[in-house]
Design an enzyme around this catalytic site. Structure first.
Site, PDB file in Angstrom:
ATOM      1  N   SER A  35      65.229  46.829  48.557  1.00 52.98           N
ATOM      2  CA  SER A  35      66.280  47.169  49.508  1.00 52.98           C
ATOM      3  C   SER A  35      67.490  46.274  49.256  1.00 52.98           C
ATOM      4  O   SER A  35      68.056  46.297  48.167  1.00 52.98           O
ATOM      5  CB  SER A  35      65.753  47.039  50.941  1.00 52.98           C
ATOM      6  OG  SER A  35      66.656  47.606  51.857  1.00 52.98           O
TER       7      SER A  35
ATOM      8  N   HIS B 286      61.484  54.510  53.038  1.00 52.55           N
ATOM      9  CA  HIS B 286      62.031  53.207  52.660  1.00 52.55           C
ATOM     10  C   HIS B 286      61.032  52.085  52.904  1.00 52.55           C
ATOM     11  O   HIS B 286      60.991  51.101  52.161  1.00 52.55           O
ATOM     12  CB  HIS B 286      63.314  52.932  53.452  1.00 52.55           C
ATOM     13  CG  HIS B 286      64.058  51.725  52.984  1.00 52.55           C
ATOM     14  ND1 HIS B 286      64.697  51.684  51.765  1.00 52.55           N
ATOM     15  CD2 HIS B 286      64.239  50.500  53.546  1.00 52.55           C
ATOM     16  CE1 HIS B 286      65.268  50.495  51.605  1.00 52.55           C
ATOM     17  NE2 HIS B 286      65.000  49.756  52.665  1.00 52.55           N
TER      18      HIS B 286
END
Length: 677
Positions: A536, A651
């Protein structure tokens, strides 16, 4: 490549057959390199067996005497929501009652359901809102479930799929911030409105709008704080940016009144009539100034009336941060990070002031608050460090009695290894701490395969957790694991984060590179033996480090990353991070972003390490186009790159254990090939 011309923009199209074909070809190529390695299958099997080991700690949330746990195993790959009693848990019994089978639900609904969470109504915990995600993304649906009857509540609360914020107000009403299709959304794609939904007959619930934020806001949220005496405070949070917000108090007539707190402040808890507030900027209030980084007890009567002044609970210190706050029936707990190790404080209110009480808890690793049952002074917490498996403890704050309920099994023998905290000097002279876990007899000749992990963003700290999978599969292979505590993170509070925020982002990359150079200077590693990994925002970190100093690294693991920093605000939730990175529509900030944007700073004449980029097609937070385009750009320039995209998981990697095991095995094989073979 000029920023105005992006030859790989077509890879951002998630509905494109051409893009899907490109992904399939890259996946097949990566599988041929990594999954076909003879070590892959054994690693995956070992990791999966560890994940499914019945001795793993089943963490829980206690409601009305029941301990609720989410469990995945071979028979329930999507998971089983289940419960047991404290006595049975103490006895180590495996006799759990099934509450909701996600696999059966997915089959019945013909949906790729994964559980995103279960929120029990505090005062009526047999009623719960079950949050389900299709494919593992951030968008969820919410349905009301009766955990005693084991069925959905007929004509109960049910809300469509979206990035919603939904919270119980009481057993017959909920705060709903709609993020579903057709609802008014912010530029970031998050809810703009707050509604009170009240239970009605035959599913005809009443909807009352309480608040609407402007379109250029970031998001709204609402919830109820219950004090230990049962009194309630209802709040709306309206965020103008990731770190700027206004809190609104709802009165008895459901009118919202802004509280006079600074924009960069977080209300962490409410107890004894006090809001517990963490400051990220200085606050001048009624003739006094409270410094950024302070933790305060701010009486509601003092905010909206002439009540007492705020009480300072914890003053800011250069190497200290407030990590978490929890309340019990009569006590306030503050979990600090003291030089990146946990230290817990306990307060009780006496004669109108919070007084600190002694608390005997470990201080050399990571303490995490696991659960705090409503209307009790019981705290469940876990403790671990790099070489000590997690233990789950039950602490009765009223009596001081403490017991260890479970210990995670050792994944490896810690005796041959040592965990140390070192420091590196950044270019501006700041000393950057980092942790090193290595063999005690590791030679300092640059020959140790070393994995350097970092994040450095959003005030998120990197902590010395037990390295259960990297222990047997990396340390035991002679490798070292390094965790960098760079600026941009939350290791030392707001000033540490803000030092690398917005146009100052390069500070974070400089810190990380300084740690890499320090490892090489100390001769633990060498460029031929050094790998970096991040996900990320950490993917942005390692992408930038690779683009700027490719000669330092032999391997790069770049997971669910941001990499195109001139387009990030146009992709999925990117606009919500302008506070963190800056706005590419602002000329000055765009220049700072362009200077480090990894995608735009690749060169044909550089020699880059063979990097592994991973992402997920169901990631609805960070667009998979970032990783796709970076790999494509490297290939276009004549460099090699590995790319792998999963279908599910989103995610946060919200997928089954088999997928988790495969992903980690793939990374380990890549590291073996690059650093060990």
């Amino acid at each position: 490549m000029t920023p105005s011309h992006d030859p790989h923009a077509w890879l951002e199209n998630l509905d494109s057959d051409q893009a899907a074909d490109w992904v399939a070809a890259q996946n097949a190529r990566t599988e041929g390199v990594l999954d076909a390695d003879p070590r892959f299958a054994g690693l995956k099997a070992d990791i999966l067996a560890h994940l499914r080991d019945t001795r793993q700690i089943p963490y829980f949330a206690e409601h009305a005497g029941w301990l609720y746990n989410f469990h995945q195993d071979e028979a329930h790959p999507r998971g089983l929501y289940r419960r047991t009693t404290l006595d049975a848990y103490r006895a180590g019994s495996q006799d759990w009652q099934a509450v909701l089978d996600i696999d059966a639900l997915a089959d019945a609904d013909e949906r790729d359901w994964y559980l995103d969470g279960v929120s029990h109504c505090t005062v009526r915990p047999e009623r719960a809102l079950v949050h389900l995600t299709d494919g593992g993304g951030d968008a969820t649906v919410a349905r009301e479930y009766d955990v005693e009857a084991r069925r959905w509540v007929e004509d109960g609360f049910s809300f469509p799929e979206g990035k919603n914020h939904i919270a119980w107000r009481d057993p017959d009403s909920a705060f709903v911030c709609p993020g579903w299709k057709g609802a008014p959304l912010t530029r970031s794609g998050y809810p703009r409105e707050v509604w009170l939904v009240e239970r009605g007959a035959d599913g005809q619930h009443g909807w009352t709008q309480l608040f609407a934020a402007p379109e250029d806001a970031m998001m709204t949220a609402a919830w109820r704080f219950l004090d230990s005496d049962g009194s309630a405070v209802d709040l709306i949070e309206a965020s103008d940016g990731f770190y700027r917000k206004t809190y609104h108090l709802l009165d008895g007539g459901l009118e919202a009144h802004a509280l006079p707190l600074p924009a960069k402040a977080e209300i962490e808890a409410y107890i004894g009539g006090d809001f517990i507030v963490k400051l990220a900027e200085d606050w001048s209030w009624r003739g006094e100034t409270y410094a950024s980084g302070s933790l305060l007890a701010v009486g509601l009567s003092g905010l909206i009336g002439d009540g007492p002044a705020p009480q300072l609970l914890q003053a800011p210190e250069p190497r200290l941060a407030v990590a978490a706050v929890e309340t019990t029936r009569g006590r306030l707990l503050v979990n600090l990070l003291d030089n990146v190790k946990s230290r817990m404080l306990c307060f009780a209110k006496q004669d109108g002031a919070w007084m600190q009480q002694p608390l005997d808890l470990p201080t050399d690793g990571v303490i995490e608050i696991a659960d705090q049952p409503w209307q009790s002074d019981v705290l469940y917490y876990s403790y671990s460090d790099f070489l000590t498996p997690s233990g789950l403890y039950r602490l009765d704050l009223a009596s001081g009695e403490q017991e260890c309920l479970r210990r995670q099994p050792e994944a490896f023998d810690p005796a041959p290894y040592v965990a140390e905290q070192w420091q590196a000097a950044a270019p501006d002279g700041e000393m950057i701490p980092y942790f090193v876990v290595r063999r005690r007899d590791a030679p300092f000749d640059g020959s140790t395969p070393t994995l350097l992990y970092g994040y450095g963003g959003f005030e998120v700290p990197m902590l010395p957790y037990y390295i259960e999978n990297f222990g047997p599969h990396w340390l035991a292979k002679g490798g070292a694991f390094v965790l960098a505590c760079i600026r941009g993170g939350g290791e030392f509070g707001p000033h540490w984060h803000q030092a690398a925020q917005g146009p100052k982002r390069q500070v974070s990359f400089d810190d990380f590179i300084a740690v890499a150079e320090d490892l090489i200077a100390r001769k633990l590693a060498s460029p031929a033996k050094l790998a970096i990994e991040g996900g990320s925002n950490g993917g942005l970190l390692v992408g930038a480090a690779m683009a700027q100093r490719p000669e330092l690294f032999q391997a790069v693991v770049c997971e669910v990353p941001l990499l195109d920093m001139l387009r990030y605000t146009q992709l999925l939730a990117g606009a919500s991070w302008i506070d963190e990175y800056g706005d590419p529509d602002d000329e000055a900030e765009r220049a700072a972003l362009a200077a480090y944007s990894p995608y735009h700073n690749l060169r044909a004449d550089a020699r880059y390490p063979l990097a592994l980029f991973t992402t997920s097609a169901s990631d609805d937070r960070v667009h998979p186009g970032h990783a796709r385009k970076m790999a494509a750009r490297l290939l276009e320039l004549g460099h090699d790159a590995l790319f792998y995209e999963t279908d599910g998981g989103g995610h946060a990697g919200n997928a089954g254990q088999e997928d988790t095991a495969a992903e980690l095995a793939r990374v380990l094989v890549y590291l073996y090939q690059r650093l060990c073979d």
